[in-house]
Enzyme design. Sequence first.
Site, PDB file in Angstrom:
ATOM      1  N   SER A 128     -25.719-101.239 -27.825  1.00 32.12           N
ATOM      2  CA  SER A 128     -26.645-100.826 -28.743  1.00 32.12           C
ATOM      3  C   SER A 128     -27.270-101.743 -29.594  1.00 32.12           C
ATOM      4  O   SER A 128     -26.879-102.814 -29.947  1.00 32.12           O
ATOM      5  CB  SER A 128     -25.774 -99.919 -29.659  1.00 32.12           C
ATOM      6  OG  SER A 128     -26.518 -99.264 -30.822  1.00 32.12           O
ATOM      7  N   TYR A 140     -18.880 -98.431 -35.256  1.00 31.01           N
ATOM      8  CA  TYR A 140     -19.678 -97.944 -34.003  1.00 31.01           C
ATOM      9  C   TYR A 140     -20.404 -99.387 -33.367  1.00 31.01           C
ATOM     10  O   TYR A 140     -20.209 -99.631 -32.324  1.00 31.01           O
ATOM     11  CB  TYR A 140     -20.725 -96.930 -34.004  1.00 31.01           C
ATOM     12  CG  TYR A 140     -21.673 -96.945 -33.029  1.00 31.01           C
ATOM     13  CD1 TYR A 140     -21.290 -96.307 -31.745  1.00 31.01           C
ATOM     14  CD2 TYR A 140     -23.200 -97.323 -33.012  1.00 31.01           C
ATOM     15  CE1 TYR A 140     -21.948 -96.145 -30.672  1.00 31.01           C
ATOM     16  CE2 TYR A 140     -23.802 -97.049 -31.697  1.00 31.01           C
ATOM     17  CZ  TYR A 140     -23.359 -96.708 -30.764  1.00 31.01           C
ATOM     18  OH  TYR A 140     -24.122 -96.434 -29.577  1.00 31.01           O
TER      19      TYR A 140
END
Length: 325
Positions: free
Chosen positions: A135, A160
Amino acid sequence: MTDTLPIQSKILITGAAGFIGFHLAKFMLERGHFVIGLDNLNSYYDPRLKEDRLDMLRAYDNFVFYRADLKEKPAVDEVFAACKPEYAVNLAAQAGVRYSLENPYAYVDSNLVGFVNVLEACRSYLVKHLLFASSSSVYGGNKTVPFSTEHNTDHPVSLYAATKKANELMAHTYAHLYGIPSTGVRLFTVYGPWGRPDMAYFSFTRDILAGVPIKVFNHGSMSRDFTYIDDVLKALYRLIGLVPKPNPDWDEKASPISESFAPYKIYNLGNNSPVKLSRFIAVLENCLGKKAQKIYLDMQPGDVIMTYADVTDLEKPSVSSQRRQ
Protein backbone atom coordinates in the site's frame (compact mmCIF):
# COMPACT_ATOMS: atom_id res chain seq x y z
CA MET A 1 -0.49 -5.93 -24.45
CA THR A 2 2.48 -8.26 -24.15
CA ASP A 3 1.51 -11.51 -22.42
CA THR A 4 4.07 -12.49 -19.80
CA LEU A 5 2.17 -15.58 -18.62
CA PRO A 6 2.13 -19.06 -20.15
CA ILE A 7 -1.21 -19.96 -21.73
CA GLN A 8 -3.83 -21.33 -19.32
CA SER A 9 -1.83 -20.66 -16.18
CA LYS A 10 -3.36 -21.70 -12.86
CA ILE A 11 -3.60 -18.64 -10.61
CA LEU A 12 -4.81 -18.32 -7.02
CA ILE A 13 -6.30 -14.93 -6.15
CA THR A 14 -7.02 -14.28 -2.47
CA GLY A 15 -9.63 -11.63 -1.83
CA ALA A 16 -11.32 -12.64 -5.08
CA ALA A 17 -14.67 -11.23 -3.96
CA GLY A 18 -13.09 -7.87 -3.14
CA PHE A 19 -12.91 -4.87 -5.45
CA ILE A 20 -9.49 -5.42 -7.03
CA GLY A 21 -9.57 -9.21 -6.65
CA PHE A 22 -12.86 -9.47 -8.53
CA HIS A 23 -11.65 -7.33 -11.41
CA LEU A 24 -8.32 -9.17 -11.65
CA ALA A 25 -10.02 -12.57 -11.58
CA LYS A 26 -12.38 -11.51 -14.38
CA PHE A 27 -9.46 -10.08 -16.36
CA MET A 28 -7.54 -13.35 -16.07
CA LEU A 29 -10.56 -15.54 -16.83
CA GLU A 30 -11.26 -13.61 -20.03
CA ARG A 31 -7.72 -14.40 -21.15
CA GLY A 32 -8.17 -18.14 -20.70
CA HIS A 33 -6.33 -18.64 -17.43
CA PHE A 34 -7.68 -20.90 -14.67
CA VAL A 35 -8.50 -18.87 -11.56
CA ILE A 36 -8.88 -20.18 -8.02
CA GLY A 37 -10.69 -17.59 -5.93
CA LEU A 38 -10.45 -17.47 -2.15
CA ASP A 39 -12.31 -15.06 0.12
CA ASN A 40 -13.88 -15.10 3.58
CA LEU A 41 -16.73 -12.71 2.58
CA ASN A 42 -16.38 -10.76 5.82
CA SER A 43 -18.79 -8.00 6.79
CA TYR A 44 -16.42 -5.01 6.73
CA TYR A 45 -18.88 -3.79 4.11
CA ASP A 46 -22.11 -5.36 2.82
CA PRO A 47 -21.32 -8.99 1.83
CA ARG A 48 -24.08 -8.83 -0.79
CA LEU A 49 -21.79 -6.72 -2.96
CA LYS A 50 -19.14 -9.43 -2.69
CA GLU A 51 -21.70 -12.11 -3.54
CA ASP A 52 -22.80 -10.15 -6.60
CA ARG A 53 -19.21 -9.94 -7.79
CA LEU A 54 -18.80 -13.68 -7.26
CA ASP A 55 -21.95 -14.40 -9.25
CA MET A 56 -20.30 -12.77 -12.25
CA LEU A 57 -17.13 -14.85 -11.81
CA ARG A 58 -19.04 -18.11 -11.38
CA ALA A 59 -20.34 -17.69 -14.92
CA TYR A 60 -16.88 -18.77 -16.16
CA ASP A 61 -16.08 -22.47 -16.47
CA ASN A 62 -12.42 -21.81 -15.63
CA PHE A 63 -13.22 -20.38 -12.17
CA VAL A 64 -13.46 -22.17 -8.87
CA PHE A 65 -14.19 -20.51 -5.52
CA TYR A 66 -13.33 -21.43 -1.94
CA ARG A 67 -14.83 -19.62 1.01
CA ALA A 68 -12.01 -19.62 3.55
CA ASP A 69 -10.25 -17.31 6.00
CA LEU A 70 -6.52 -16.78 5.55
CA LYS A 71 -5.96 -16.83 9.31
CA GLU A 72 -7.01 -20.52 9.32
CA LYS A 73 -3.90 -22.35 8.16
CA PRO A 74 -5.57 -25.75 7.53
CA ALA A 75 -8.11 -24.07 5.22
CA VAL A 76 -5.38 -22.28 3.27
CA ASP A 77 -3.34 -25.48 2.96
CA GLU A 78 -6.42 -27.36 1.75
CA VAL A 79 -6.92 -24.92 -1.12
CA PHE A 80 -3.27 -25.10 -2.18
CA ALA A 81 -3.22 -28.90 -1.90
CA ALA A 82 -6.43 -29.32 -3.91
CA CYS A 83 -5.64 -26.84 -6.68
CA LYS A 84 -1.83 -26.61 -6.78
CA PRO A 85 -1.69 -23.05 -8.16
CA GLU A 86 1.31 -22.07 -10.25
CA TYR A 87 1.02 -18.41 -9.28
CA ALA A 88 -0.47 -16.71 -6.22
CA VAL A 89 -1.81 -13.16 -5.98
CA ASN A 90 -2.51 -12.07 -2.41
CA LEU A 91 -5.07 -9.27 -2.43
CA ALA A 92 -6.93 -10.36 0.72
CA ALA A 93 -6.40 -7.98 3.61
CA GLN A 94 -8.31 -6.05 6.20
CA ALA A 95 -8.65 -2.73 4.43
CA GLY A 96 -9.12 0.79 5.72
CA VAL A 97 -6.74 3.06 7.61
CA ARG A 98 -9.36 4.48 9.96
CA TYR A 99 -10.89 1.12 10.90
CA SER A 100 -7.47 0.02 12.17
CA LEU A 101 -7.88 2.52 15.01
CA GLU A 102 -11.08 0.77 16.11
CA ASN A 103 -10.30 -2.89 15.50
CA PRO A 104 -6.55 -3.53 15.42
CA TYR A 105 -6.86 -7.29 15.87
CA ALA A 106 -8.67 -7.64 12.53
CA TYR A 107 -5.48 -6.38 10.88
CA VAL A 108 -3.26 -8.73 12.88
CA ASP A 109 -5.42 -11.73 11.94
CA SER A 110 -5.79 -10.99 8.25
CA ASN A 111 -2.71 -8.99 7.28
CA LEU A 112 -0.11 -10.72 9.47
CA VAL A 113 -1.31 -14.21 10.44
CA GLY A 114 -3.11 -14.62 7.12
CA PHE A 115 -0.12 -13.52 5.11
CA VAL A 116 2.33 -15.86 6.83
CA ASN A 117 -0.10 -18.71 6.09
CA VAL A 118 0.01 -17.74 2.40
CA LEU A 119 3.81 -17.62 2.50
CA GLU A 120 4.00 -21.04 4.15
CA ALA A 121 1.63 -22.50 1.55
CA CYS A 122 3.70 -20.98 -1.29
CA ARG A 123 6.75 -22.58 0.29
CA SER A 124 5.13 -26.00 0.65
CA TYR A 125 3.51 -26.12 -2.78
CA LEU A 126 6.34 -24.57 -4.85
CA VAL A 127 4.48 -21.57 -6.27
CA LYS A 128 6.42 -20.01 -9.16
CA HIS A 129 5.71 -16.41 -8.14
CA LEU A 130 3.89 -14.62 -5.31
CA LEU A 131 2.49 -11.20 -6.17
CA PHE A 132 1.11 -9.38 -3.15
CA ALA A 133 -0.65 -6.09 -2.48
CA SER A 134 1.18 -3.59 -0.35
CA SER A 135 0.00 0.00 0.00
CA SER A 136 0.97 3.63 -0.50
CA SER A 137 0.33 3.88 3.25
CA VAL A 138 3.79 2.45 3.94
CA TYR A 139 5.27 5.87 3.08
CA GLY A 140 3.70 7.17 6.28
CA GLY A 141 5.17 10.46 7.41
CA ASN A 142 7.40 10.90 4.34
CA LYS A 143 7.33 14.45 2.99
CA THR A 144 9.44 14.05 -0.17
CA VAL A 145 7.23 13.53 -3.22
CA PRO A 146 6.65 11.76 -5.47
CA PHE A 147 7.03 8.70 -3.24
CA SER A 148 9.75 6.46 -4.60
CA THR A 149 10.42 2.80 -3.87
CA GLU A 150 13.94 4.02 -3.04
CA HIS A 151 12.60 6.08 -0.12
CA ASN A 152 12.73 4.90 3.49
CA THR A 153 9.41 3.47 4.75
CA ASP A 154 10.20 3.04 8.44
CA HIS A 155 7.75 5.63 9.79
CA PRO A 156 4.16 4.35 9.31
CA VAL A 157 1.35 6.41 10.85
CA SER A 158 -1.33 3.69 11.09
CA LEU A 159 -1.46 0.04 12.06
CA TYR A 160 -2.74 -0.76 8.58
CA ALA A 161 0.42 0.77 7.11
CA ALA A 162 2.59 -1.10 9.62
CA THR A 163 1.04 -4.44 8.62
CA LYS A 164 1.67 -3.71 4.95
CA LYS A 165 5.29 -2.82 5.65
CA ALA A 166 5.52 -6.06 7.66
CA ASN A 167 4.18 -7.98 4.64
CA GLU A 168 7.02 -6.64 2.52
CA LEU A 169 9.58 -7.72 5.12
CA MET A 170 7.99 -11.15 5.57
CA ALA A 171 7.90 -11.76 1.81
CA HIS A 172 11.54 -10.76 1.48
CA THR A 173 12.51 -13.17 4.25
CA TYR A 174 10.75 -16.08 2.53
CA ALA A 175 12.26 -15.08 -0.82
CA HIS A 176 15.71 -15.23 0.79
CA LEU A 177 15.26 -18.36 2.92
CA TYR A 178 13.19 -20.50 0.58
CA GLY A 179 13.69 -18.98 -2.86
CA ILE A 180 10.03 -17.95 -3.29
CA PRO A 181 10.05 -15.21 -5.98
CA SER A 182 7.96 -12.38 -4.52
CA THR A 183 6.78 -9.04 -5.86
CA GLY A 184 5.07 -6.40 -3.73
CA VAL A 185 2.89 -3.72 -5.31
CA ARG A 186 2.24 -0.51 -3.40
CA LEU A 187 -1.23 0.49 -4.57
CA PHE A 188 -2.31 4.14 -4.65
CA THR A 189 -6.06 4.86 -4.09
CA VAL A 190 -7.57 2.50 -6.65
CA TYR A 191 -11.06 3.44 -7.86
CA GLY A 192 -13.61 2.25 -10.39
CA PRO A 193 -16.90 0.35 -10.87
CA TRP A 194 -17.84 -2.28 -8.30
CA GLY A 195 -15.59 -0.46 -5.82
CA ARG A 196 -15.67 -0.45 -2.04
CA PRO A 197 -18.65 1.54 -0.70
CA ASP A 198 -16.51 3.07 2.08
CA MET A 199 -14.30 4.85 -0.48
CA ALA A 200 -14.85 8.61 -0.69
CA TYR A 201 -16.10 8.68 -4.28
CA PHE A 202 -18.99 6.38 -3.27
CA SER A 203 -19.71 7.70 0.23
CA PHE A 204 -19.50 11.36 -0.85
CA THR A 205 -21.80 10.73 -3.83
CA ARG A 206 -24.35 8.96 -1.64
CA ASP A 207 -24.34 11.73 0.96
CA ILE A 208 -24.44 14.60 -1.53
CA LEU A 209 -27.46 13.08 -3.28
CA ALA A 210 -29.16 12.48 0.08
CA GLY A 211 -28.44 16.01 1.31
CA VAL A 212 -26.24 14.69 4.11
CA PRO A 213 -23.17 16.79 5.03
CA ILE A 214 -19.82 15.28 4.06
CA LYS A 215 -16.80 15.38 6.36
CA VAL A 216 -13.87 17.20 4.76
CA PHE A 217 -10.73 16.41 6.71
CA ASN A 218 -7.73 18.73 6.99
CA HIS A 219 -10.12 21.39 5.66
CA GLY A 220 -9.78 19.99 2.15
CA SER A 221 -5.99 20.42 1.99
CA MET A 222 -5.22 16.82 1.08
CA SER A 223 -4.31 15.10 -2.19
CA ARG A 224 -4.64 11.55 -3.44
CA ASP A 225 -3.08 9.77 -6.41
CA PHE A 226 -6.28 8.23 -7.78
CA THR A 227 -5.54 5.18 -9.93
CA TYR A 228 -8.17 3.70 -12.22
CA ILE A 229 -8.83 -0.02 -11.90
CA ASP A 230 -8.21 -0.80 -15.59
CA ASP A 231 -4.66 0.58 -15.34
CA VAL A 232 -4.08 -1.48 -12.20
CA LEU A 233 -5.24 -4.66 -13.97
CA LYS A 234 -2.89 -4.17 -16.91
CA ALA A 235 0.06 -3.68 -14.58
CA LEU A 236 -0.81 -6.62 -12.32
CA TYR A 237 -1.30 -8.89 -15.33
CA ARG A 238 2.17 -8.09 -16.61
CA LEU A 239 3.78 -8.37 -13.20
CA ILE A 240 2.38 -11.84 -12.43
CA GLY A 241 4.49 -13.28 -15.20
CA LEU A 242 7.50 -11.03 -14.52
CA VAL A 243 9.28 -13.21 -11.97
CA PRO A 244 11.95 -11.28 -10.03
CA LYS A 245 15.49 -12.58 -10.08
CA PRO A 246 18.08 -12.27 -7.31
CA ASN A 247 20.93 -9.83 -7.77
CA PRO A 248 24.04 -11.55 -6.37
CA ASP A 249 25.92 -8.22 -6.53
CA TRP A 250 23.31 -6.32 -4.54
CA ASP A 251 24.89 -3.69 -2.28
CA GLU A 252 22.82 -1.77 0.27
CA LYS A 253 24.91 1.36 -0.33
CA ALA A 254 24.71 1.37 -4.12
CA SER A 255 21.87 -0.86 -5.33
CA PRO A 256 18.12 -0.05 -5.46
CA ILE A 257 16.47 -0.90 -2.14
CA SER A 258 13.40 -2.08 -4.08
CA GLU A 259 15.51 -5.01 -5.29
CA SER A 260 17.57 -7.58 -3.41
CA PHE A 261 20.07 -10.41 -3.28
CA ALA A 262 16.85 -12.49 -3.01
CA PRO A 263 14.28 -12.98 -5.82
CA TYR A 264 12.27 -9.98 -4.64
CA LYS A 265 11.01 -6.67 -6.04
CA ILE A 266 8.80 -3.75 -4.95
CA TYR A 267 6.83 -1.49 -7.31
CA ASN A 268 4.62 1.56 -6.91
CA LEU A 269 1.35 1.33 -8.80
CA GLY A 270 -0.20 4.78 -9.01
CA ASN A 271 -1.34 7.48 -11.41
CA ASN A 272 1.61 9.83 -10.78
CA SER A 273 -0.86 12.74 -10.70
CA PRO A 274 -2.36 13.61 -7.29
CA VAL A 275 -5.71 15.41 -7.07
CA LYS A 276 -6.61 17.81 -4.27
CA LEU A 277 -9.60 16.83 -2.14
CA SER A 278 -11.27 20.18 -2.85
CA ARG A 279 -10.97 19.54 -6.61
CA PHE A 280 -12.25 15.99 -6.17
CA ILE A 281 -15.39 17.29 -4.39
CA ALA A 282 -15.92 20.00 -7.02
CA VAL A 283 -15.88 17.39 -9.81
CA LEU A 284 -18.45 15.28 -7.94
CA GLU A 285 -20.67 18.33 -7.43
CA ASN A 286 -20.48 19.16 -11.13
CA CYS A 287 -21.29 15.59 -12.21
CA LEU A 288 -24.18 15.29 -9.74
CA GLY A 289 -25.52 18.79 -10.39
CA LYS A 290 -25.74 19.39 -6.67
CA LYS A 291 -23.61 21.24 -4.13
CA ALA A 292 -22.23 19.33 -1.17
CA GLN A 293 -22.87 20.39 2.38
CA LYS A 294 -19.43 20.34 3.98
CA ILE A 295 -18.21 19.94 7.53
CA TYR A 296 -14.57 20.98 7.70
CA LEU A 297 -12.50 19.04 10.21
CA ASP A 298 -8.89 18.65 11.30
CA MET A 299 -6.67 15.83 10.09
CA GLN A 300 -7.62 12.37 11.32
CA PRO A 301 -5.12 10.20 13.22
CA GLY A 302 -3.42 7.75 10.86
CA ASP A 303 -4.11 9.82 7.73
CA VAL A 304 -1.56 11.47 5.43
CA ILE A 305 -1.55 14.80 3.60
CA MET A 306 -0.65 13.46 0.17
CA THR A 307 -0.06 10.31 -1.83
CA TYR A 308 1.93 10.64 -5.03
CA ALA A 309 3.56 7.71 -6.82
CA ASP A 310 6.87 7.65 -8.61
CA VAL A 311 6.23 4.88 -11.16
CA THR A 312 9.59 4.96 -12.93
CA ASP A 313 10.27 1.25 -12.32
CA LEU A 314 6.87 0.27 -13.68
CA GLU A 315 7.48 2.22 -16.88
CA LYS A 316 10.69 0.34 -17.72
CA PRO A 317 10.41 -1.82 -20.87
CA SER A 318 11.15 -5.01 -18.91
CA VAL A 319 7.79 -4.79 -17.15
CA SER A 320 5.92 -5.22 -20.42
CA SER A 321 8.36 -7.31 -22.39
CA GLN A 322 10.26 -9.76 -20.16
CA ARG A 323 9.12 -13.35 -20.12
CA ARG A 324 9.79 -15.84 -17.38
CA GLN A 325 12.78 -17.92 -18.40
